[in-house]
Scaffold this active site. Structure first.
Site, PDB file in Angstrom:
ATOM      1  N   LYS A  63       0.862  -1.146  -0.238  1.00  0.00           N
ATOM      2  CA  LYS A  63       0.000   0.061   0.001  1.00  0.00           C
ATOM      3  C   LYS A  63       0.923   1.399  -0.022  1.00  0.00           C
ATOM      4  O   LYS A  63       2.147   1.279   0.142  1.00  0.00           O
ATOM      5  CB  LYS A  63      -0.914   0.120   1.224  1.00  0.00           C
ATOM      6  CG  LYS A  63      -2.035  -1.352   1.332  1.00  0.00           C
ATOM      7  CD  LYS A  63      -2.736  -1.165  -0.138  1.00  0.00           C
ATOM      8  CE  LYS A  63      -4.280  -2.085  -0.123  1.00  0.00           C
ATOM      9  NZ  LYS A  63      -4.168  -3.562   0.118  1.00  0.00           N
TER      10      LYS A  63
HETATM   11  C1  LIG Z   1      -5.436  -4.315   0.778  1.00  0.00           C
HETATM   12  C2  LIG Z   1      -6.682  -4.007   0.701  1.00  0.00           C
HETATM   13  C3  LIG Z   1      -7.472  -4.510   1.827  1.00  0.00           C
HETATM   14  C4  LIG Z   1      -6.991  -5.171   2.844  1.00  0.00           C
HETATM   15  O1  LIG Z   1      -6.138  -5.015   3.561  1.00  0.00           O
HETATM   16  P1  LIG Z   1      -5.090  -6.081   4.004  1.00  0.00           P
HETATM   17  O2  LIG Z   1      -4.104  -5.191   5.074  1.00  0.00           O
HETATM   18  O3  LIG Z   1      -3.844  -6.697   3.074  1.00  0.00           O
HETATM   19  O4  LIG Z   1      -5.737  -7.023   4.913  1.00  0.00           O
HETATM   20  C5  LIG Z   1      -8.766  -4.171   1.813  1.00  0.00           C
HETATM   21  N1  LIG Z   1      -9.517  -3.359   0.729  1.00  0.00           N
HETATM   22  C6  LIG Z   1      -8.749  -2.909  -0.324  1.00  0.00           C
HETATM   23  C7  LIG Z   1      -9.226  -2.236  -1.570  1.00  0.00           C
HETATM   24  C8  LIG Z   1      -7.550  -3.380  -0.263  1.00  0.00           C
HETATM   25  O5  LIG Z   1      -6.756  -2.833  -1.391  1.00  0.00           O
END
Ligand SMILES: *Cc1c(COP(=O)(O)O)cnc(C)c1O
Length: 397
Positions: free
Chosen positions: A186
């Site tokens: 992210k």
């Molecule tokens: C990455 C992501 C998540 C979940 O995050 P994690 O930390 O990997 O559990 C949820 N929603 C979206 C749109 C994402 O891109």
């Protein structure tokens, strides 16, 4: 998008603070921790940056979605409206609470179509969950008025759009609750981690207790704390939170780099007849983690996407065929493949899912290509990439 590209000395220093005391847990051990409260510090910084009263850190973005809904009292049988273009975490979080995911169409914003949302509302609906995919947002004002009219919660999944804004407000802060992921890919990362933000004192208190086994966090003796209600463990560790402190401090720098790289690519594609861009709702500002554009039709998009990689343009996505992000390949959900038994209400209410058709979503996704915007590119690399993209795409328009 990935903050890991710029992992550096500040991140190392924050983690070193934690390693120097060995207190890896966010709660307790007051004497041993020599004043280091990394999770707390990051929560304060995040709440301030996002202009909300509260932030609660959690072990992942998926945990943030789960805890956000749990903190607002969502549970068995409640319906949660989600888009067909999202990440599997959206329905995982809903199912984890015994609630019912209801998929609805997206529009040319690549997020929830407000009309499709309104058509999907029943007397069991409790939550509308827009997912701000690939750096841009849903039409939050339209969704807010639908939620107000039907007394529903608006829970924003801003995991892919941290730092973007809508009507001047940070994404995630517009709804009743907003969720972020700090997983490794992210815009800012903790390694693993997530957070929810809210202005609602009750939701915040519930989230604080629920994510730590229902502990009420009253007093200084963890063992003596009481449990007003059942909880679970979705805690973040001090090590992960420490990384996040350094990364959040650089969020605005990261956004500026993303915007610069995005603009160079967008300028190169703007004049190609047949290429159009994802619609950003009025009043919205992207976080520029992806450049998303449409080709004239599905075949052109498919062929152009297949040609980009070999031409040297990496990190372009054709989500239509992707099995993490788009409904067409979610066979495990449609066939309810679960290790153990799902409760009978979920089984019954999702029975017809394999027959559902989403022609509006397919229309937009079939034509969409998304280019990731990396932080680590040099300016020369971005210009070269933009030129090559334009050359390739022209042949398919
Ligand atoms: C990455 C992501 C998540 C979940 O995050 P994690 O930390 O990997 O559990 C949820 N929603 C979206 C749109 C994402 O891109």
């Amino acid at each position: 998008m990935p903050g890991f590209e710029l992992f550096g000395d500040n991140e190392r220093k924050e983690v070193q603070d934690v390693l120097s005391t060995g207190v890896l847990m966010r709660y307790g051990f007051d004497g041993m921790r020599q004043g280091h409260w990394k999770a707390r510090e990051l929560e304060h910084a995040l709440a301030q940056r996002m202009q909300t009263a509260h932030a609660q850190l959690l072990s992942s973005g998926t945990a943030a979605l789960t805890v956000a809904m749990a903190s607002a009292g969502i549970g068995a049988g409640d319906e949660v409206i989600l888009p067909t273009f999202t990440f599997v975490a959206s329905f995982e979080a809903v199912l984890a609470l015994g609630a019912i995911p209801v998929l609805v169409d997206i529009d040319d914003t690549l997020t929830l179509d407000p009309r499709a949302v309104e058509n999907a509302i029943t007397n069991k609906t409790r939550v509308v969950m827009p997912v701000h995919m690939c750096g841009s947002m849903a039409d939050l004002q339209a969704l807010r008025s639908i939620c107000d009219k039907h007394r529903l919660l608006l829970v924003e999944d801003a995991c892919q759009a941290i730092g973007g804004t809508y009507q001047g407000k940070p994404l995630g802060s517009y709804g009743d609750l907003g969720c972020f992921s700090f997983d490794y890919v992210k815009t800012i990362t903790c390694g693993e981690g997530g957070a929810l933000i809210t202005n609602n004192e009750t939701f915040y208190r519930n989230a604080d207790h629920y994510s730590d086994h229902g502990h009420d966090h009253v007093g200084n003796d963890r063992g003596a704390e009481s449990h007003p209600f059942l909880g679970y463990n979705y805690r973040i560790s001090e090590m992960n939170a420490a990384v996040g402190i350094a990364q959040l401090a650089r969020l605005d720098d990261f956004l500026a780099i993303q915007e610069k790289h995005y603009s160079i690519m967008r300028n190169a594609l703007e004049s190609i007849p047949g290429i159009s861009f994802r619609r950003v709702p009025e009043g919205g500002v992207e976080n520029y983690s992806f450049l998303n554009f449409y080709l004239p039709n599905e075949q052109a998009a498919r062929e152009a996407h297949a040609a980009l990689g070999p031409a040297g343009v990496d990190a372009c996505f054709y989500w239509y065929d992707n099995n993490w992000h788009y409904h067409r390949k979610w066979d495990h959900l449609k066939q309810l493949k679960s290790l153990g038994n799902l409760n009978s209400e979920i089984r019954e209410r999702l029975r017809n899912m394999p027959d559902a058709r989403f022609t509006a979503s397919d229309h937009w996704m079939g034509r969409t290509i998304s280019s990731l915007v990396k932080l680590g590119w040099s300016e020369q690399e971005v210009h070269k990439r933009a030129t090559t993209m334009a050359e390739v795409l022209k042949q398919y328009c």
